[in-house]
Design a protein around this motif. Structure first.
Motif, PDB file in Angstrom:
ATOM      1  N   ASN A   1       0.434  -1.550   0.559  1.00  0.00           N
ATOM      2  CA  ASN A   1       0.062   0.069  -0.374  1.00  0.00           C
ATOM      3  C   ASN A   1       1.406   1.545  -0.170  1.00  0.00           C
ATOM      4  O   ASN A   1       0.997   2.628  -0.507  1.00  0.00           O
ATOM      5  CB  ASN A   1      -0.729   0.241   0.874  1.00  0.00           C
ATOM      6  N   PRO A   2       2.401   1.638   0.873  1.00  0.00           N
ATOM      7  CA  PRO A   2       2.483   2.698   0.351  1.00  0.00           C
ATOM      8  C   PRO A   2       3.475   2.622  -0.246  1.00  0.00           C
ATOM      9  O   PRO A   2       3.729   4.087  -1.084  1.00  0.00           O
ATOM     10  CB  PRO A   2       3.644   2.412   2.257  1.00  0.00           C
TER      11      PRO A   2
ATOM     12  N   LYS B   1     -17.054   1.400   8.992  1.00  0.00           N
ATOM     13  CA  LYS B   1     -15.938   2.121   9.556  1.00  0.00           C
ATOM     14  C   LYS B   1     -14.749   0.917   8.987  1.00  0.00           C
ATOM     15  O   LYS B   1     -13.418   0.523   8.513  1.00  0.00           O
ATOM     16  CB  LYS B   1     -15.774   2.994  10.247  1.00  0.00           C
ATOM     17  N   LYS B   2     -14.982  -0.283   9.738  1.00  0.00           N
ATOM     18  CA  LYS B   2     -14.367  -1.739   9.660  1.00  0.00           C
ATOM     19  C   LYS B   2     -13.756  -1.989   8.663  1.00  0.00           C
ATOM     20  O   LYS B   2     -12.671  -2.632   8.128  1.00  0.00           O
ATOM     21  CB  LYS B   2     -14.649  -2.622  10.747  1.00  0.00           C
ATOM     22  N   LEU B   3     -15.165  -2.053   8.043  1.00  0.00           N
ATOM     23  CA  LEU B   3     -14.987  -2.640   6.417  1.00  0.00           C
ATOM     24  C   LEU B   3     -14.155  -2.405   5.727  1.00  0.00           C
ATOM     25  O   LEU B   3     -12.731  -2.682   4.884  1.00  0.00           O
ATOM     26  CB  LEU B   3     -15.708  -2.663   5.399  1.00  0.00           C
ATOM     27  N   LEU B   4     -13.889  -1.222   5.823  1.00  0.00           N
ATOM     28  CA  LEU B   4     -12.848   0.204   4.345  1.00  0.00           C
ATOM     29  C   LEU B   4     -11.929   0.172   5.428  1.00  0.00           C
ATOM     30  O   LEU B   4     -10.130   0.158   4.849  1.00  0.00           O
ATOM     31  CB  LEU B   4     -13.341   1.049   3.989  1.00  0.00           C
TER      32      LEU B   4
ATOM     33  N   SER C   1      -8.254   0.726  -0.113  1.00  0.00           N
ATOM     34  CA  SER C   1      -6.952   1.055   0.256  1.00  0.00           C
ATOM     35  C   SER C   1      -6.728  -0.408   0.420  1.00  0.00           C
ATOM     36  O   SER C   1      -5.614  -1.223  -0.366  1.00  0.00           O
ATOM     37  CB  SER C   1      -6.438   1.679   0.981  1.00  0.00           C
ATOM     38  N   ARG C   2      -7.700  -1.105   1.125  1.00  0.00           N
ATOM     39  CA  ARG C   2      -7.869  -2.436   1.411  1.00  0.00           C
ATOM     40  C   ARG C   2      -8.006  -3.362   0.042  1.00  0.00           C
ATOM     41  O   ARG C   2      -7.977  -4.440  -0.166  1.00  0.00           O
ATOM     42  CB  ARG C   2      -8.795  -2.963   2.086  1.00  0.00           C
ATOM     43  N   PHE C   3      -8.623  -2.553  -1.663  1.00  0.00           N
ATOM     44  CA  PHE C   3      -8.711  -3.306  -2.581  1.00  0.00           C
ATOM     45  C   PHE C   3      -7.776  -2.839  -3.462  1.00  0.00           C
ATOM     46  O   PHE C   3      -8.002  -1.400  -3.951  1.00  0.00           O
ATOM     47  CB  PHE C   3      -9.904  -3.161  -3.243  1.00  0.00           C
TER      48      PHE C   3
END
Length: 266
Positions: free
Chosen positions: A35-36, A183-186, A231-233
Motif C-alpha cells: 500500500n505505501p 468503518k471496519k470494512l474500509l 485501500s484494502r482493494f
C-alpha cells in the motif's frame, strides 16, 4: 514563536517534509509494504501523513503542546514521530473525554475532560485537534477554550473531514449504529474508537468564522485528498490514485478530501 512568525513561515509540509515523513513512517519505498509503495509510485500521501508532517513542523524545541481529543496517541499509526515530537517538547498534555487518554504513553499529563472544562496553569504554544472537530456539538465553547489555552502567537491545527465529501455525506444519513461496520470494512479499527458525529466545524468557511471569533487568524489551509476508501482493494485503490492525479492535472480537487487548517492566535 510569534504571531508574525507563523503568518510568514509555513508549517504545511513541503515535498521534502513529506518524503522525510514517509521514510520515517514506512521505510524505503522500494521495500516497504504494497500500500505505501503504491501510494509512493503515484506521488500521493495519506491525509494523516500530511497532518503529521504539519505538526512536526509546528513542534519546535521546548514547545508546550496541547493535544485535544487525541486519546491514546497523537498519531495512532506513527509511533516513531509521536515519540520524537514528545521528546522535543517541554510540556505535552493530552485532554480527551474518553478514558483512553490514560493509555497515551507520550503525554506528560493526561486529563479525562472536555476541552471546555480543562484549565492550565500556563498557556500553550500549540493545540492540535486530529479528527475531533466533526464530533464537536458546541463549537463556540471549544473555540473559546482554545482562545484561553493558546498563547498569543501560538497555533491551533485542525485536521478533520470535509462536510461535502462523499463518505461524510453518506455518514450523515446512515444511522450511527452502522458507522462502525462500514468503518471496519474500509479502514479497520476498534468500535471503542467510533464516536457520534455532529459536523458543525467541517467547512473551511465555518472553521475560519469560528476561529476568527476566538481571536485567531487562518494562517494556512489545505484540502487534502483522501484516496484511502478503497485501500484494502489494490486494483480499486489504483483507480482512485489514477483518478486523483488526472483531476489534479486539470486543477480539479478530488471529491473525497479532508480539511487541514492552521490558525494563529493574535
Amino acid at each position: 514563536m510569534s504571531y508574525a512568525h507563523f503568518m510568514t513561515h509555513r508549517v504545511l509540509p513541503s515535498a521534502t517534509d513529506l518524503a522525510k515523513l514517509f521514510a520515517l513512517k514506512y521505510g524505503d519505498p522500494a521495500t516497504t509494504g504494497p500500500n505505501p509503495r503504491r501510494r509512493h509510485a503515484h506521488n500521493y500521501f495519506l491525509p494523516a501523513d500530511v497532518y503529521e508532517a504539519t505538526v512536526a513542523n509546528a513542534v519546535f524545541p521546548d514547545c508546550a503542546w496541547l493535544d485535544v481529543g487525541g486519546g491514546a496517541s497523537p498519531f495512532p499509526d506513527n509511533a516513531k514521530l509521536a515519540g520524537e515530537l514528545a521528546a522535543r517538547t517541554s510540556h505535552f498534555v493530552g485532554v480527551d473525554p474518553s478514558a483512553n487518554v490514560f493509555d497515551n504513553p507520550y503525554t506528560h499529563e493526561k486529563h479525562q475532560a472536555f476541552i471546555e472544562d480543562y484549565t492550565a496553569s500556563a498557556p500553550f504554544d500549540l493545540a492540535t485537534l486530529r479528527m475531533v472537530a466533526e464530533h464537536v456539538t458546541a463549537p463556540t465553547a471549544v473555540i473559546n477554550a482554545l482562545a484561553r489555552l493558546v498563547k498569543p502567537g501560538g497555533l491551533a491545527i485542525v485536521f478533520t473531514v470535509d462536510l461535502w465529501s462523499p463518505v461524510t455525506v453518506v455518514s450523515r444519513v446512515v444511522p450511527f449504529d452502522l458507522h462502525y461496520p462500514v468503518k471496519k470494512l474500509l479502514w479497520g479499527g476498534e468500535e471503542k474508537d467510533t464516536f457520534p458525529t455532529a459536523y458543525r466545524m467541517n467547512t473551511r468557511r465555518d472553521l475560519k468564522r469560528l476561529f476568527a471569533r476566538g481571536g485567531f487568524c487562518e494562517s494556512e489551509f489545505a484540502w487534502v485528498d483522501d484516496c484511502s476508501a478503497l485501500s484494502r482493494f489494490p486494483l480499486l485503490n489504483t483507480v482512485e490514485l489514477v483518478t486523483r492525479n488526472a483531476l489534479r492535472k486539470v486543477a480539479l480537487r478530488y471529491p473525497e478530501c479532508n480539511l487541514l487548517g492552521v490558525y494563529c492566535r493574535k
